[in-house]
Design a protein around this motif. Structure first.
Motif, PDB file in Angstrom:
ATOM      1  N   ARG A 121     -14.104 -10.814  -4.574  1.00 24.54           N
ATOM      2  CA  ARG A 121     -14.754  -9.149  -3.566  1.00 24.54           C
ATOM      3  C   ARG A 121     -15.517  -7.866  -4.316  1.00 24.54           C
ATOM      4  O   ARG A 121     -15.773  -6.572  -4.535  1.00 24.54           O
TER       5      ARG A 121
ATOM      6  N   HIS B 221      -5.511   3.452  -4.532  1.00 22.86           N
ATOM      7  CA  HIS B 221      -6.789   3.708  -3.108  1.00 22.86           C
ATOM      8  C   HIS B 221      -7.599   3.851  -3.516  1.00 22.86           C
ATOM      9  O   HIS B 221      -8.439   5.294  -4.929  1.00 22.86           O
ATOM     10  N   HIS B 222      -8.429   4.047  -2.266  1.00 20.47           N
ATOM     11  CA  HIS B 222      -9.725   5.187  -2.270  1.00 20.47           C
ATOM     12  C   HIS B 222     -10.127   6.115  -2.535  1.00 20.47           C
ATOM     13  O   HIS B 222     -10.609   6.856  -3.071  1.00 20.47           O
TER      14      HIS B 222
ATOM     15  N   GLU C 247     -10.082 -10.482   5.954  1.00 21.81           N
ATOM     16  CA  GLU C 247      -8.647  -9.571   5.931  1.00 21.81           C
ATOM     17  C   GLU C 247      -8.679  -9.156   7.831  1.00 21.81           C
ATOM     18  O   GLU C 247      -9.114  -8.867   8.496  1.00 21.81           O
TER      19      GLU C 247
ATOM     20  N   TRP D 200      -2.420  -0.393   7.336  1.00 21.39           N
ATOM     21  CA  TRP D 200      -1.894   0.025   5.563  1.00 21.39           C
ATOM     22  C   TRP D 200      -0.643   0.002   4.808  1.00 21.39           C
ATOM     23  O   TRP D 200       0.343  -0.275   4.606  1.00 21.39           O
TER      24      TRP D 200
ATOM     25  N   TRP E 285      -7.252  -7.425  -8.374  1.00 23.92           N
ATOM     26  CA  TRP E 285      -7.455  -7.784  -7.025  1.00 23.92           C
ATOM     27  C   TRP E 285      -8.450  -6.183  -6.523  1.00 23.92           C
ATOM     28  O   TRP E 285      -7.811  -5.587  -6.619  1.00 23.92           O
TER      29      TRP E 285
ATOM     30  N   SER F 238      -4.651   5.473   5.511  1.00 15.35           N
ATOM     31  CA  SER F 238      -4.856   5.752   3.970  1.00 15.35           C
ATOM     32  C   SER F 238      -5.888   6.372   4.243  1.00 15.35           C
ATOM     33  O   SER F 238      -7.720   6.841   3.871  1.00 15.35           O
ATOM     34  N   PHE F 239      -6.910   6.218   5.977  1.00 16.71           N
ATOM     35  CA  PHE F 239      -8.407   7.012   6.252  1.00 16.71           C
ATOM     36  C   PHE F 239      -8.074   8.370   6.426  1.00 16.71           C
ATOM     37  O   PHE F 239      -8.983   9.299   7.313  1.00 16.71           O
TER      38      PHE F 239
ATOM     39  N   TRP G 230     -18.240  -2.177  -1.183  1.00 16.79           N
ATOM     40  CA  TRP G 230     -19.752  -3.139  -0.548  1.00 16.79           C
ATOM     41  C   TRP G 230     -20.782  -1.686  -0.417  1.00 16.79           C
ATOM     42  O   TRP G 230     -21.408  -1.497  -0.321  1.00 16.79           O
TER      43      TRP G 230
ATOM     44  N   HIS H 119       0.555  -1.297  -0.243  1.00 18.52           N
ATOM     45  CA  HIS H 119       0.209   0.291  -0.028  1.00 18.52           C
ATOM     46  C   HIS H 119       0.880   1.351   0.318  1.00 18.52           C
ATOM     47  O   HIS H 119       1.400   1.904   0.929  1.00 18.52           O
TER      48      HIS H 119
ATOM     49  N   ASP I 191     -11.626  -3.594  -4.485  1.00 14.15           N
ATOM     50  CA  ASP I 191     -11.608  -3.574  -3.215  1.00 14.15           C
ATOM     51  C   ASP I 191     -12.658  -2.559  -3.910  1.00 14.15           C
ATOM     52  O   ASP I 191     -12.962  -1.463  -4.490  1.00 14.15           O
TER      53      ASP I 191
ATOM     54  N   TYR J 141      -4.008  -4.269  -7.256  1.00 14.15           N
ATOM     55  CA  TYR J 141      -4.919  -3.858  -6.638  1.00 14.15           C
ATOM     56  C   TYR J 141      -6.046  -2.296  -7.562  1.00 14.15           C
ATOM     57  O   TYR J 141      -4.845  -1.557  -7.675  1.00 14.15           O
TER      58      TYR J 141
END
Ligand code: FHN
Length: 484
Positions: free
Chosen positions: A262, A135-136, A288, A316, A227, A87-88, A232, A66, A229, A178
């Motif tokens: 996923r 990433h997000h 996870e 991460w 992969w 990462s958030f 959801w 990551h 992510d 990812y």
């Protein structure tokens, strides 16, 4: 009966049938007339058996990387350290995407050397690497032509992903990519669809995501796995068709490529497993920072799966202050690798490189210790699988392709004896220490049970005993199916 009642009734029947099937320990498919017809459900029943999938399965150990703008902030914003995942930080410190993306101007990893990363991973014994491409937050590690937030806008202008793909490929480590669908930076991303406008916007977003995934697959065709992510949200779950479309597209573009569960959502928004209980994608990717229970969850051995571990509790990407939570030791990581293999799964250990492009000391240490252990004992991990024996307190079993059973010992009993229960018709013929050789005494104590002696010499690491077993002809099929 209303269609919704019919669905519930069918699910009820299915639940009963599934229990019955588990009891019979069979992987047979349910009669199709008991299943809900699905357009976007599983496209295959049972494990994928082609060479690429076999390679994925045999690898057993992977490395997660990551690395993004969150490495620059390392969990700190305006002098305050946030203990959540670095990462958030954008969310916990309430930073707007525009403000966050200014970090791109500070992306200048002067110590980054893809070849060194690949060398470290090679020594660690990982067989594949999963690299976060986006990433997000939306920052792209490759110069994507569909985004303004990429390495191409940063001072160093390097195609970081391209360099990594090349370097890992050169040392024989498979590259997995990812990709987060959830994207905090994209104006068309929606968490849910409330009206027509949302629906149109999210449609545009899906086009953007498809373009990026296609771009990745065509720029880096040596990639072996995608992969996904961030799948959801309600908006995504309502668009199961898209997840099927993307998986098919990737499989056409890169023959043999594997895709995680996923990514997928079925007609009813069910993820990972469709409404009939069948795994979607090629392997389950839900474990996870946790592992299945080696006794209660043994049914997991029926499909392929992968688990992911962070070194601190929930970091991460790089975080400046690891003292905020417990950091796992290399022996704990080794135990997780063994645990996963013993249940037919892969373990992926996560590293979060520093903003300069090198690794922190704890990660280098982890790579070195795990690597040494894998070099000595890798025979009980690579290419190994669930052994079909009842779990004991001293550790775990794995089974090699030639039928050899391995006992991987983590808890040495003071009694000096380790119990091994075998199914009827199975005999242990010989036990030897895997590293350093030497026979280990065994004794049959009662019907279907043996004592394996703890070796005399003191071994200060998890050690491995190899069991040569004999299975009488009529028990050959039953033995490996011995779910406990
Ligand atoms: O939120 C992410 C997290 O940062 C990390 O990328 C992991 C990796 O499995 N996936 C998400 C949470 O499920």
């Amino acid at each position: 009966m209303k269609p919704s009642d019919l669905k519930i009734f069918v699910l009820f029947l299915l639940a009963g049938a599934t229990t019955a099937l588990s009891a019979q320990n069979t992987t047979k498919v349910l009669p199709t007339d008991l299943e809900i017809p699905l357009k976007y459900g599983a496209d295959r029943l049972g494990k994928r058996q082609d060479a690429a999938m076999q390679k994925f399965r045999d690898s057993r150990l992977g490395l997660f990387i990551h690395w993004g703008l969150y490495a620059i902030t390392g969990g700190e914003w305006e002098g305050k350290i946030y203990s959540g995942p670095s990462s958030f930080l954008q969310k916990s410190a309430k930073i707007t995407p525009e403000e966050w993306m200014k970090l791109i101007n500070r992306w200048n990893p002067t110590k980054f050397n893809a070849t060194e990363w690949a060398k470290m991973a090679r020594k660690m014994g990982v067989r594949y690497v999963k690299i976060v491409t986006k990433h997000h937050d939306g920052f792209c590690l490759w110069p994507s032509k569909y985004s303004e937030y990429t390495v191409a806008q940063a001072p160093c202008k390097k195609d970081i992903l391209g360099e990594l793909v090349k370097a890992f490929d050169a040392v024989g480590i498979d590259v997995h990519l990812y990709y987060s669908i959830l994207d905090w930076s994209h104006p068309d991303y929606r968490y849910s669809i409330k009206n027509r406008e949302d629906s149109v916007a999210f449609g545009h977003f899906l086009e953007f995501a498809e373009n990026q995934v296609k771009e990745l697959a065509s720029r880096y065709p040596e990639v072996k796995d995608f992969w996904f992510d961030g799948t959801w949200d309600e908006s995504f779950k309502e668009n199961g068709w898209w997840s099927v479309h993307i998986e098919r597209m990737l499989k056409e573009m890169i023959p043999g490529v594997t895709v995680n569960s996923r990514l997928r959502a079925d007609d009813y928004g069910k993820r990972h497993f469709d409404s009939n209980g069948h795994l979607m994608g090629d392997y389950e990717s839900g474990y996870e920072r946790r592992l299945p229970d080696p006794v209660k969850d043994i049914d997991i051995t029926r499909h392929d799966w992968e688990a992911y571990m962070t070194l601190p509790e929930n970091q991460w990407g790089y975080h400046k202050d690891w003292k905020l939570s417990y950091v796992k030791t290399p022996i704990e990581a080794i135990q997780r690798i063994v645990h996963a293999t013993s249940m037919g799964g892969n373990m992926v250990i996560n590293f979060g490189p520093r903003p300069e492009g090198d690794f922190r000391q704890e990660e280098l240490e982890m790579a070195a210790v795990v690597g040494k252990w894998m070099e000595k004992y890798g025979e009980c991990i690579y290419g190994c699988d669930y052994a079909g024996l009842v779990k004991q307190d001293w550790g775990y079993y794995t089974r090699g392709k030639n039928g050899t059973v391995y006992m991987i010992v983590f808890n040495v009993p003071l009694s000096g004896r380790m119990t091994v229960q075998v199914p009827k018709g199975v005999q242990i013929e010989e036990a030897t220490l895997l590293h350093g050789g030497g026979k280990v005494d065994i004794m049959e104590t009662t019907r279907n049970e043996y004592n394996v002696n703890v070796p005399d010499k003191v071994i200060r690491e998890p050690f491995v005993i190899k069991l040569q077993i004999r299975v009488s002809k009529e028990n050959k099929d039953k033995y490996m199916d011995a779910l406990t």
